[in-house]
Motif scaffolding. Structure first.
Motif, PDB file in Angstrom:
ATOM      1  N   ALA A 239       0.829  -1.214   0.000  1.00 36.98           N
ATOM      2  CA  ALA A 239       0.000   0.000   0.000  1.00 36.98           C
ATOM      3  C   ALA A 239       0.860   1.260   0.000  1.00 36.98           C
ATOM      4  O   ALA A 239       0.514   2.274   0.629  1.00 36.98           O
ATOM      5  CB  ALA A 239      -0.966   0.008   1.186  1.00 36.98           C
ATOM      6  N   LEU A 240       1.992   1.201  -0.709  1.00 39.70           N
ATOM      7  CA  LEU A 240       2.828   2.382  -0.831  1.00 39.70           C
ATOM      8  C   LEU A 240       2.132   3.415  -1.713  1.00 39.70           C
ATOM      9  O   LEU A 240       1.376   3.077  -2.633  1.00 39.70           O
ATOM     10  CB  LEU A 240       4.187   2.003  -1.443  1.00 39.70           C
ATOM     11  CG  LEU A 240       5.031   1.003  -0.640  1.00 39.70           C
ATOM     12  CD1 LEU A 240       6.297   0.644  -1.410  1.00 39.70           C
ATOM     13  CD2 LEU A 240       5.380   1.558   0.730  1.00 39.70           C
ATOM     14  N   ASP A 241       2.387   4.670  -1.441  1.00 39.57           N
ATOM     15  CA  ASP A 241       1.764   5.766  -2.187  1.00 39.57           C
ATOM     16  C   ASP A 241       2.227   5.723  -3.641  1.00 39.57           C
ATOM     17  O   ASP A 241       3.412   5.924  -3.932  1.00 39.57           O
ATOM     18  CB  ASP A 241       2.150   7.099  -1.544  1.00 39.57           C
ATOM     19  CG  ASP A 241       1.374   8.270  -2.135  1.00 39.57           C
ATOM     20  OD1 ASP A 241       0.817   8.129  -3.242  1.00 39.57           O
ATOM     21  OD2 ASP A 241       1.329   9.321  -1.474  1.00 39.57           O
ATOM     22  N   GLU A 242       1.294   5.461  -4.545  1.00 44.26           N
ATOM     23  CA  GLU A 242       1.655   5.300  -5.962  1.00 44.26           C
ATOM     24  C   GLU A 242       2.029   6.623  -6.624  1.00 44.26           C
ATOM     25  O   GLU A 242       2.560   6.633  -7.744  1.00 44.26           O
ATOM     26  CB  GLU A 242       0.525   4.600  -6.727  1.00 44.26           C
ATOM     27  CG  GLU A 242       0.347   3.144  -6.303  1.00 44.26           C
ATOM     28  CD  GLU A 242      -0.610   2.376  -7.204  1.00 44.26           C
ATOM     29  OE1 GLU A 242      -0.310   2.243  -8.406  1.00 44.26           O
ATOM     30  OE2 GLU A 242      -1.646   1.916  -6.703  1.00 44.26           O
ATOM     31  N   GLU A 243       1.744   7.736  -5.949  1.00 40.69           N
ATOM     32  CA  GLU A 243       2.196   9.022  -6.492  1.00 40.69           C
ATOM     33  C   GLU A 243       3.694   9.215  -6.261  1.00 40.69           C
ATOM     34  O   GLU A 243       4.342   9.989  -6.944  1.00 40.69           O
ATOM     35  CB  GLU A 243       1.412  10.162  -5.832  1.00 40.69           C
ATOM     36  CG  GLU A 243      -0.063  10.181  -6.215  1.00 40.69           C
ATOM     37  CD  GLU A 243      -0.770  11.393  -5.631  1.00 40.69           C
ATOM     38  OE1 GLU A 243      -0.099  12.211  -4.962  1.00 40.69           O
ATOM     39  OE2 GLU A 243      -1.994  11.511  -5.838  1.00 40.69           O
ATOM     40  N   ILE A 244       4.203   8.459  -5.266  1.00 37.95           N
ATOM     41  CA  ILE A 244       5.632   8.560  -4.945  1.00 37.95           C
ATOM     42  C   ILE A 244       6.403   7.343  -5.468  1.00 37.95           C
ATOM     43  O   ILE A 244       7.514   7.481  -5.982  1.00 37.95           O
ATOM     44  CB  ILE A 244       5.827   8.669  -3.415  1.00 37.95           C
ATOM     45  CG1 ILE A 244       5.080   9.899  -2.877  1.00 37.95           C
ATOM     46  CG2 ILE A 244       7.305   8.717  -3.049  1.00 37.95           C
ATOM     47  CD1 ILE A 244       5.092  10.010  -1.385  1.00 37.95           C
ATOM     48  N   PRO A 455      -5.546  -3.302  -6.449  1.00 41.20           N
ATOM     49  CA  PRO A 455      -5.992  -4.546  -5.809  1.00 41.20           C
ATOM     50  C   PRO A 455      -4.930  -5.649  -5.885  1.00 41.20           C
ATOM     51  O   PRO A 455      -3.988  -5.572  -6.667  1.00 41.20           O
ATOM     52  CB  PRO A 455      -7.232  -4.930  -6.625  1.00 41.20           C
ATOM     53  CG  PRO A 455      -7.000  -4.324  -7.973  1.00 41.20           C
ATOM     54  CD  PRO A 455      -6.251  -3.042  -7.715  1.00 41.20           C
ATOM     55  N   LEU A 456      -5.116  -6.660  -5.045  1.00 39.28           N
ATOM     56  CA  LEU A 456      -4.287  -7.870  -5.054  1.00 39.28           C
ATOM     57  C   LEU A 456      -2.798  -7.557  -4.916  1.00 39.28           C
ATOM     58  O   LEU A 456      -1.954  -8.124  -5.610  1.00 39.28           O
ATOM     59  CB  LEU A 456      -4.541  -8.683  -6.329  1.00 39.28           C
ATOM     60  CG  LEU A 456      -5.992  -9.071  -6.622  1.00 39.28           C
ATOM     61  CD1 LEU A 456      -6.063  -9.926  -7.891  1.00 39.28           C
ATOM     62  CD2 LEU A 456      -6.606  -9.816  -5.463  1.00 39.28           C
ATOM     63  N   GLN A 457      -2.474  -6.687  -3.975  1.00 40.42           N
ATOM     64  CA  GLN A 457      -1.059  -6.355  -3.779  1.00 40.42           C
ATOM     65  C   GLN A 457      -0.308  -7.500  -3.094  1.00 40.42           C
ATOM     66  O   GLN A 457       0.833  -7.790  -3.452  1.00 40.42           O
ATOM     67  CB  GLN A 457      -0.939  -5.080  -2.944  1.00 40.42           C
ATOM     68  CG  GLN A 457      -1.397  -3.845  -3.672  1.00 40.42           C
ATOM     69  CD  GLN A 457      -1.212  -2.597  -2.836  1.00 40.42           C
ATOM     70  OE1 GLN A 457      -0.362  -2.536  -1.952  1.00 40.42           O
ATOM     71  NE2 GLN A 457      -2.023  -1.576  -3.121  1.00 40.42           N
ATOM     72  N   VAL A 458      -0.924  -8.120  -2.095  1.00 33.93           N
ATOM     73  CA  VAL A 458      -0.292  -9.237  -1.388  1.00 33.93           C
ATOM     74  C   VAL A 458      -1.262 -10.411  -1.393  1.00 33.93           C
ATOM     75  O   VAL A 458      -2.387 -10.301  -0.904  1.00 33.93           O
ATOM     76  CB  VAL A 458       0.070  -8.865   0.069  1.00 33.93           C
ATOM     77  CG1 VAL A 458       0.854 -10.014   0.720  1.00 33.93           C
ATOM     78  CG2 VAL A 458       0.875  -7.569   0.118  1.00 33.93           C
ATOM     79  N   LEU A 459      -0.817 -11.521  -1.969  1.00 36.56           N
ATOM     80  CA  LEU A 459      -1.644 -12.726  -2.051  1.00 36.56           C
ATOM     81  C   LEU A 459      -0.976 -13.829  -1.242  1.00 36.56           C
ATOM     82  O   LEU A 459       0.245 -13.800  -1.016  1.00 36.56           O
ATOM     83  CB  LEU A 459      -1.832 -13.158  -3.506  1.00 36.56           C
ATOM     84  CG  LEU A 459      -2.416 -12.100  -4.461  1.00 36.56           C
ATOM     85  CD1 LEU A 459      -1.277 -11.412  -5.218  1.00 36.56           C
ATOM     86  CD2 LEU A 459      -3.398 -12.706  -5.453  1.00 36.56           C
ATOM     87  N   PHE A 460      -1.772 -14.825  -0.841  1.00 32.51           N
ATOM     88  CA  PHE A 460      -1.263 -15.873   0.048  1.00 32.51           C
ATOM     89  C   PHE A 460      -1.579 -17.259  -0.515  1.00 32.51           C
ATOM     90  O   PHE A 460      -2.722 -17.542  -0.886  1.00 32.51           O
ATOM     91  CB  PHE A 460      -1.877 -15.726   1.439  1.00 32.51           C
ATOM     92  CG  PHE A 460      -1.461 -14.466   2.141  1.00 32.51           C
ATOM     93  CD1 PHE A 460      -0.400 -14.469   3.036  1.00 32.51           C
ATOM     94  CD2 PHE A 460      -2.105 -13.259   1.869  1.00 32.51           C
ATOM     95  CE1 PHE A 460      -0.003 -13.298   3.670  1.00 32.51           C
ATOM     96  CE2 PHE A 460      -1.714 -12.087   2.500  1.00 32.51           C
ATOM     97  CZ  PHE A 460      -0.660 -12.099   3.399  1.00 32.51           C
ATOM     98  N   ALA A 461      -0.546 -18.100  -0.573  1.00 31.58           N
ATOM     99  CA  ALA A 461      -0.692 -19.472  -1.061  1.00 31.58           C
ATOM    100  C   ALA A 461      -0.013 -20.421  -0.087  1.00 31.58           C
ATOM    101  O   ALA A 461       0.687 -20.004   0.837  1.00 31.58           O
ATOM    102  CB  ALA A 461      -0.095 -19.616  -2.461  1.00 31.58           C
ATOM    103  N   GLY A 462      -0.196 -21.722  -0.303  1.00 35.71           N
ATOM    104  CA  GLY A 462       0.386 -22.738   0.569  1.00 35.71           C
ATOM    105  C   GLY A 462      -0.694 -23.641   1.115  1.00 35.71           C
ATOM    106  O   GLY A 462      -1.873 -23.279   1.159  1.00 35.71           O
ATOM    107  N   GLU A 463      -0.302 -24.841   1.548  1.00 27.94           N
ATOM    108  CA  GLU A 463      -1.301 -25.834   1.973  1.00 27.94           C
ATOM    109  C   GLU A 463      -2.206 -25.321   3.087  1.00 27.94           C
ATOM    110  O   GLU A 463      -3.367 -25.693   3.167  1.00 27.94           O
ATOM    111  CB  GLU A 463      -0.616 -27.137   2.403  1.00 27.94           C
ATOM    112  CG  GLU A 463       0.503 -27.028   3.425  1.00 27.94           C
ATOM    113  CD  GLU A 463       0.025 -27.054   4.864  1.00 27.94           C
ATOM    114  OE1 GLU A 463      -1.124 -27.458   5.097  1.00 27.94           O
ATOM    115  OE2 GLU A 463       0.809 -26.664   5.754  1.00 27.94           O
TER     116      GLU A 463
END
Length: 501
Positions: A239-244, A455-463
């Protein structure tokens, strides 16, 4: 259509989840994929080795769990990675699936008859099947698996015999290996009903390349240089500022190296998240995720391989199973033992169910141990562990057992980037809710603070993020594809919108 060429995706973890995510994205046209693996090798909890010669030994994942509907089995089949010939050796004796080639011994040295063994193991299998098939009565809804099994077994005539009680305790110890728990009193009875067992049983049917061949197949799909090993991740800033910032996510590795990304797929084990998640994410993870990380169980399953110069067990013996004299352990006794100042460490070896023969290794036996006893074993020297195992084999069987030529132990509990083996649902935990929360991507749609963020900046996978296939390799594999598909769908939708405009 391909996704925008500038999209950057960082995958953290090169286990089956991370590799399947990366492979799927590359095949969909994503051009900037970076895989960061903390260990010095890809594979994660897949660890195929050759310590005793040319043939493989699996220190990690061992089986393909079922064939029908199992994408890993289909992949192995497509890539010609399955065993060509049948092998009479096995690598673990499962309750309810024992064979006439299993030798069961009491501490006195008495070998039990198969009739005695089969009656108890068959009953145990029926009782556990009721839990997995969601056929438990309402009174069992809050019980642990161990508590439920104790209650049901006590009503059987088999519970009246000492041998029956000892066999039942062996079954419980063996089931701990399936659940990766110190005890079945740590596992929910009713929540097991969400696990889905695929048809076809447990198969150690991979060919000479073992499980690593499957991981390598996925790795072959990604470009050279996409995988970087020895890259432990310290922090993930999202969620870093995309303007920067050009990209909304920054991944910081130990040593100072950093990677910018539009999306990060976190495929690290739950055990690692339990230790590191609180300090790893900025902004911090939402409460729903931290609760899931805390509430789901993640236990240790270790293997002890003993290589002998010559085979000392009979040709028709595929497993030497150990039945201890101690009477049945109930939930109250187990909980008391948790606060006994560690007295159980003196008898850690009693958690070893037995020693099974190993495919392609005629002079090797494999012992299995779980939970806190496994964690304690990891602190011991291999020579000491080997001496204890030989003492057990000699005292139970009465056979002439030589000293092993080599001892090899897995140490998943003390592996800093894993911290265990796989997931289980503890009593009182809504496993579906927790698996779902753990799998949810960030930012979450309900969080107004990030309503304008990518959207979907950090996603999580694994059993641990799969509701029905947790603990399994195919579950891990499928979650990697699931998260990759989220990104594929995201850009497909955006492209379609642009085309319509």
């Amino acid at each position: 259509m391909s996704p925008p060429s500038g999209v950057k995706v960082v995958v953290i973890g090169a286990g089956l989840a991370g590799l399947s995510a990366a492979s799927t994205l590359v095949k969909a046209g994503f051009q900037h994929i970076q895989i960061l693996e903390a260990m010095g090798r890809p594979g994660g909890r897949v660890h195929t080795t050759r310590p005793f010669g040319q043939d493989i030994i699996e220190l990690g994942a061992n089986w393909i769990h079922g064939q029908e509907g199992n994408p890993l089995f289909l992949l192995a089949q497509e890539q010609d990675l399955l065993l060509k010939e049948n092998s009479s050796a096995k690598t673990m004796c499962l309750p309810g699936s024992i064979t006439s080639k299993d030798y069961f011994f009491e501490e006195s040295g008495r070998q039990l008859t198969m009739d005695e063994v089969e009656k108890v193991c068959t009953l145990f299998s029926k009782l556990t099947s009721k839990a997995f098939d969601s056929e438990l009565q309402p009174k069992h809804s809050t019980q642990s698996l161990g508590g439920y099994l104790d209650e049901e077994f006590s009503q059987s005539p088999l519970a009246l015999s000492v041998a029956g009680q000892r066999l039942f305790e062996w079954c419980k110890r063996s089931e701990c290996t399936d659940e990766a728990s110190s005890s079945l009193y740590e596992v929910s009875a009713v929540q097991l009903g969400h696990y889905v067992a695929l048809e076809g049983g447990f198969f150690n049917s991979l060919g000479p390349g073992g499980y690593q061949a499957l991981a390598d197949t996925l790795l072959d799909s990604v470009p050279p240089g996409a995988l970087l090993c020895d890259r432990p991740v310290d922090s993930i800033h999202w969620a870093l500022d995309e303007e920067i910032h050009t990209h909304p996510v920054s991944v910081q590795c130990q040593g100072g190296q950093s990677f910018k990304a539009d999306h990060v797929i976190v495929s690290v084990p739950l055990g690692f998240l339990k230790v590191k998640a609180a300090a790893m994410f900025e902004p911090a993870l939402p409460t729903s995720k931290t609760s899931a990380i805390r509430n789901l169980g993640f236990g240790i399953v270790d293997k002890i391989y003993l290589r002998f110069e010559n085979r000392f067990w009979p040709d028709d013996c595929a497993g030497i199973q150990l039945l201890w004299d101690a009477g049945p352990e109930d939930e109250k006794v187990y909980k008391q033992s948790q606060s006994d100042n560690g007295a159980w460490r003196d008898t850690w070896y009693k958690k070893i169910c037995g020693f099974d023969t190993v495919a392609r290794h005629p002079n090797v036996l494999c012992g299995w141990i779980t939970g806190r006893e496994a964690e304690h074993m990891e602190s011991l020297d291999e020579k000491i562990v080997g001496e204890v195992c030989v003492r057990l084999l000699r005292s139970f069987t009465g056979w002439s057992v030589p000293e092993p030529a080599q001892v090899l132990m897995s140490k998943w509990g003390s592996e800093p980037f894993v911290r265990g083996s796989y997931t289980y649902p503890p009593p009182g935990v809504d496993a579906v809710r927790e698996h779902t929360a753990l799998a949810a991507p960030l930012p979450q749609p309900c969080d107004a603070r990030y309503s304008q963020a990518k959207p979907l900046q950090v996603l999580f996978a694994g059993e641990a993020t799969h509701i029905n296939f947790y603990t399994t390799t195919h579950g891990a594999y499928m979650t990697g594809i699931r998260e990759a598909q989220r990104l594929i769908n995201l850009y497909a939708d955006r492209i379609n919108v642009k085309v319509k405009m």
